[in-house]
Structures are given as C-alpha cells and as structure tokens.
Write a protein that holds these residues in place. Sequence first.
Motif, PDB file in Angstrom:
ATOM      1  N   GLN A 122       0.847  -1.187   0.000  1.00  0.00           N
ATOM      2  CA  GLN A 122       0.000   0.000   0.000  1.00  0.00           C
ATOM      3  C   GLN A 122       0.891   1.248   0.000  1.00  0.00           C
ATOM      4  O   GLN A 122       1.689   1.455   0.925  1.00  0.00           O
ATOM      5  CB  GLN A 122      -0.876   0.006   1.244  1.00  0.00           C
ATOM      6  N   VAL A 140      -2.765   4.097  -2.561  1.00  0.00           N
ATOM      7  CA  VAL A 140      -3.948   4.346  -1.739  1.00  0.00           C
ATOM      8  C   VAL A 140      -4.396   5.798  -1.850  1.00  0.00           C
ATOM      9  O   VAL A 140      -5.582   6.110  -1.748  1.00  0.00           O
ATOM     10  CB  VAL A 140      -3.662   3.980  -0.270  1.00  0.00           C
ATOM     11  N   HIS A 145      -5.524   6.304   7.225  1.00  0.00           N
ATOM     12  CA  HIS A 145      -5.335   5.080   6.438  1.00  0.00           C
ATOM     13  C   HIS A 145      -4.162   4.286   7.023  1.00  0.00           C
ATOM     14  O   HIS A 145      -3.047   4.312   6.485  1.00  0.00           O
ATOM     15  CB  HIS A 145      -5.085   5.418   4.968  1.00  0.00           C
TER      16      HIS A 145
END
Length: 215
Positions: A3, A30, A46
């Motif tokens: 990510q 992301v 996140h």
Amino acid sequence: MIQVLIVDDDAFIRESLKMILNLQPDLEVVGTCGNGLEALAFVKQHPTIELVLMDIRMPECDGVQGTRLLKEYAPHIAVFILTTFDDDDYIVEAIRYGAGGYSLKNISPERIIEGIRTVHRGDLLIHPDVARKLATLVQGPRTDHSPGSRKVKLEAYQLTPAEQQIVELIADGKSNKEIAQTLFLSEGTIKNYITEILSKLSLRDRTQIAIFYLT
C-alpha cells in the motif's frame, strides 16, 4: 500488495506516478498528497499504508520534515525519497529521520518500482558517499576511519567475522540480495544475520548499522 502513498506538490507527477505504480500487481496507490503535513493526516486516516513515496522540496512541509513526522507517528512505515534535486544535505537529513533510501525522478519507472520494493523489504537504498556524509553530520568526524579500527570496534560487540562482513556490505549500500550473492548465502540467512547484528548493536535498522560502522 504494498500500500503506497505518493507525496509531491506537482499534481502531474502525482498522477503520473500513480498510474505507473498501479500497473504493478504488487503495488497499490492508496492516495496522493501535496506536502508532508497532508501526508501525516492521510496516514492517520489510512493505517494500512506501508510505504510513502516522498518528494523533498514542497511548500508548507517539505520531505525532510514530512519524513520526521511520519516516522515519529508510525515508525513501521517505509519512506522512499524521490526528488529532482541531487542535494545531499536534504537527502542526508531525510535519511537521518528514518527514510529508507532515495532516488532521482529522472530514473526509469522500472528503477523507481524496484526502489519501492527494495525499501519496503527493509533494504537500505543509499549511495555509500551519502552514508558517509550522514555519519559525519550525525556524530562528527573521527580521526581514525581505517578498516582496522572499524574491525576492532565491531569485535568489541562480539560480532562474528561473517556478521562483520555483512555490516561492511550494508555500509557500502548493498541490498540483502546483493549481500547474499556476494557471500553465496540465501537472502533468508542474510536477514537472520542482520536481525542478530541489530540485537548485538542495540540498533533499529540498516541505516543505523551503516552510521555505526562509518562513524
């Protein structure tokens, strides 16, 4: 799947990098941000982000301070500096705050992608000359940088000859794969050696190993 968060003040670069990285089966962008403060706020929302691709020169909060803020908040996140400026001072400061490496934006997309994978693995991606400059800035110049004096220093911490050789190769900017090839060992074995080295030296990561050896 790694990510990734892209941090750059140029919207065109952000979107270009996002498109390139998202073509890779093991990478997922992301989100994107325009400076270090935005990156910190985004990471807080996140927590799955594993790597931040960070520009150096940005308004409000540059890549150096952005790296510091991110590593203070989430030490596990890898930071890979990507910049158009071959500026050792900025790069050294970012690495001192915990960045895992740096590269220039004018390299090929393939090398950027491989750099992301390298830094994500925990390998140090940094030119040896920059590592030596970092060592000087962190602890100041020493009068004796000879290989003999460094060997004595490592022996004092009970490092075996194999561990000492791995420390030297890390300080030369070699990745785990390159060290494994040099020593004719598996990457898994090298990782085990590095874990033991970190424990013996009471250090956190490969950057600190390089600094320790070079100072």
